[in-house]
Design an enzyme around this catalytic site. Structure first.
Site, PDB file in Angstrom:
ATOM      1  N   ARG A  40       0.854  -1.185   0.000  1.00  0.00           N
ATOM      2  CA  ARG A  40       0.000   0.000   0.000  1.00  0.00           C
ATOM      3  C   ARG A  40       0.888   1.233   0.000  1.00  0.00           C
ATOM      4  NH1 ARG A  40      -2.141   3.547   3.800  1.00  0.00           N
ATOM      5  NH2 ARG A  40      -4.184   4.410   3.264  1.00  0.00           N
ATOM      6  N   SER A  49     -12.811  -3.883   0.576  1.00  0.00           N
ATOM      7  CA  SER A  49     -13.083  -3.357   1.913  1.00  0.00           C
ATOM      8  C   SER A  49     -14.588  -3.152   2.093  1.00  0.00           C
ATOM      9  CB  SER A  49     -12.366  -2.014   2.115  1.00  0.00           C
ATOM     10  OG  SER A  49     -10.970  -2.176   2.068  1.00  0.00           O
ATOM     11  N   LYS A  92      -3.982   5.109   8.750  1.00  0.00           N
ATOM     12  CA  LYS A  92      -4.716   5.573   7.577  1.00  0.00           C
ATOM     13  C   LYS A  92      -5.408   6.884   7.929  1.00  0.00           C
ATOM     14  CE  LYS A  92      -6.949   2.785   4.966  1.00  0.00           C
ATOM     15  NZ  LYS A  92      -7.943   1.820   4.435  1.00  0.00           N
TER      16      LYS A  92
END
Length: 505
Positions: free
Chosen positions: A332, A403, A432
């Site tokens: 990511r 997700s 995040k």
């Protein structure tokens, strides 16, 4: 849907042409096989475009092996002399780097057969183990580290029956013996220790014709000759799944000609093996990717934004985490100062190399084009990214994760195109910046009560202290960022997570 991959610089991925490559190469396959099926095996190999040779002694094999593309060892008609020959053959093939396919015929039916198979596996030279699900189960039970052998499934002679959880078993055995495993049954499964695929093709009449199972081992051996040109676009697991699909489709096609009649089926089957081509393999979804809970136990998510934009440190942490036992790594790369374009591509390739070394599933976050370009194991997308149907269209049989944060999102998500789910955030997280409000582990139970059946992980604020609660709520595993990336010793932190998850299941 128009599609131009920014990482490909105008290049187009090659079409699937496995059978064309095999037939052009006309591979020599050495068959050490049982007395009952030699003619059927030889004719089948000729039909697919390979060249068969049957070998009976070590002196002969020494001359043949240098020209071979693969070696098949089928223990169907077992003798003590043959066992010695099997070992000599394996040593010669290993010396000349020739792939070895082992068919453990009837190893579930007797202790001696099983002991022979285990002895051959322990050489560490087998490239592919191919058996029916009862045979594969017998080997797995004998090698399983927990030694909890389940004797509920028995075989009659060399025949096998469908074994529950065969996909899980195939994956675990591939990891245990460090080679690809094929388990055939009503639905076939193949795993290379990283990926798992289901192949639903074939016809029950195939089990009523002596030699169809044994020929499959030889056919898979021949296919090894065609893998090298495909390795940049297909994992060995997916490649072997296509080979299985070809064989099963040939059986289905033969039945359309012969009807359900064993005598005429054999002839029609040879014709089908000869006439089918690559267009049949790509005309529909012939194989199906599978995600099993084992693959999601410790799911590590990381990028340079989690390592102070230090690329070298990221590579070090991922290596330590893979050594420590992560089962999946998600690249990511998001946020200010993170890598883009060619630099991101090169980093992805380095991370992928590390994951491959440890048989860790390599997933790319959001960037579908990057996942396709590097031939990642899969891609994970969010609710605001590309729709799942388009993702599946572009990535084919790679793992697709999605997700899901709420029941409403579940209802609005076409999960038929996904293989696994990330649910969260479980707890407050600083990893995040755009994370939603924590939903708590109970959200997993709530989603499953509303119909979520895909394997899922809990993500967001995961620590060793709250992992067990997340697992008890129904998660297969936990997705971790800071608890590993910011740990003083990432290797030790990962080992602790792995042990905790393993002990909780």
């Amino acid at each position: 849907m128009t599609y131009e991959n920014p990482y490909m610089n105008g290049q187009i991925l090659p079409e699937l042409n496995i059978l064309e490559i095999l037939r052009q190469r006309n591979p020599l396959v050495i068959c050490i096989t049982n007395d009952v099926v030699r003619t059927f095996t030889a004719n089948g190999l000729l039909a697919i475009g390979a060249s068969p040779v049957m070998s009976e002694c070590s002196e002969d094999l020494e001359n043949l092996i240098v020209h071979a593309s693969a070696l098949l060892i089928n223990i169907g008609t077992l003798t003590r002399d043959k066992v010695r020959y099997y070992k000599d053959a394996i040593a010669l093939a290993k010396k000349h780097e020739v792939p070895i396919v082992l068919d453990p015929v009837g190893c579930h039916a007797g202790a001696y057969r099983l002991s022979v198979v285990l002895d051959l596996i322990k050489t560490g030279a087998i490239s592919l183990l191919r058996g029916n699900q009862s045979e594969i189960k017998a080997i797995y039970d004998a090698l399983s580290p927990n030694n909890q052998i389940d004797t509920s499934t028995t075989g009659k002679g060399v025949d096998g029956v469908q074994v529950e959880d065969s996909a899980v078993m195939t994956y675990r055995l591939a990891r245990l013996i460090n080679c690809s495993v094929v388990a055939t049954g009503e639905e076939d499964y193949v795993s290379d220790g990283t990926r798992i695929f289901a192949v639903p093709h074939g016809h029950p009449i195939m089990t009523a014709v002596t030699g169809t199972g044994c020929l499959l081992g030889a056919v898979l051996a021949a296919f090894f000759s065609a893998y090298q040109p495909c390795k940049n676009t297909l994992s060995i697991g997916e490649f072997l799944a296509y080979a299985l699909a070809y064989y099963g489709l040939a059986g289905e096609s033969a039945v359309q000609v012969s009807g359900v009649k064993p005598g005429s089926f054999g002839v029609a089957f040879m014709d089908s093996l000869y006439t089918l081509d690559d267009t049949m393999l790509v005309s529909e979804n012939r194989i199906r990717p599978i995600v099993v809970p084992d693959q999601l136990q410790v799911y590590f998510v990381c990028g340079t934004q989690d390592t102070g934009l230090n690329k070298k440190r990221l590579l070090e942490i991922v290596e330590e985490a893979c050594r420590g036992g992560v089962t999946c790594f998600q690249f990511r790369e998001k946020g200010d100062g993170t890598l883009e374009g060619q630099q991101k591509l090169e980093l992805a390739q380095q991370l992928q190399h590390i994951c491959a070394k440890y048989d860790v599933l390599f997933i790319v976050n959001d960037d579908v084009e990057l996942a396709v370009t590097v031939n990642a194991d899969g891609v994970h997308v969010g609710q605001d990214d590309m729709c799942l149907e388009d993702v599946r269209h572009l990535v084919g049989h790679k793992v697709v994760g999605i997700s899901i944060h709420s029941v409403e999102e579940l209802r609005n998500t076409d999960v038929v195109y996904a293989d696994c789910v990330g649910v969260g955030p479980m707890y407050a997280t600083s990893s995040k910046p755009d994370a939603q409000e924590p939903c708590g582990p109970e959200r997993i139970s709530e989603l499953q009560a509303k119909g979520l059946t895909l394997p899922c992980v809990g993500i967001g604020g995961i620590t060793l202290d709250n992992t067990r609660v997340v697992l008890l709520a129904g998660a297969c595993g936990v997705a971790v960022i800071s608890a590993i990336a910011h740990a003083e010793k990432p290797y030790e932190a990962t080992r602790q997570f792995k042990q905790l998850v393993s002990n909780s299941q």
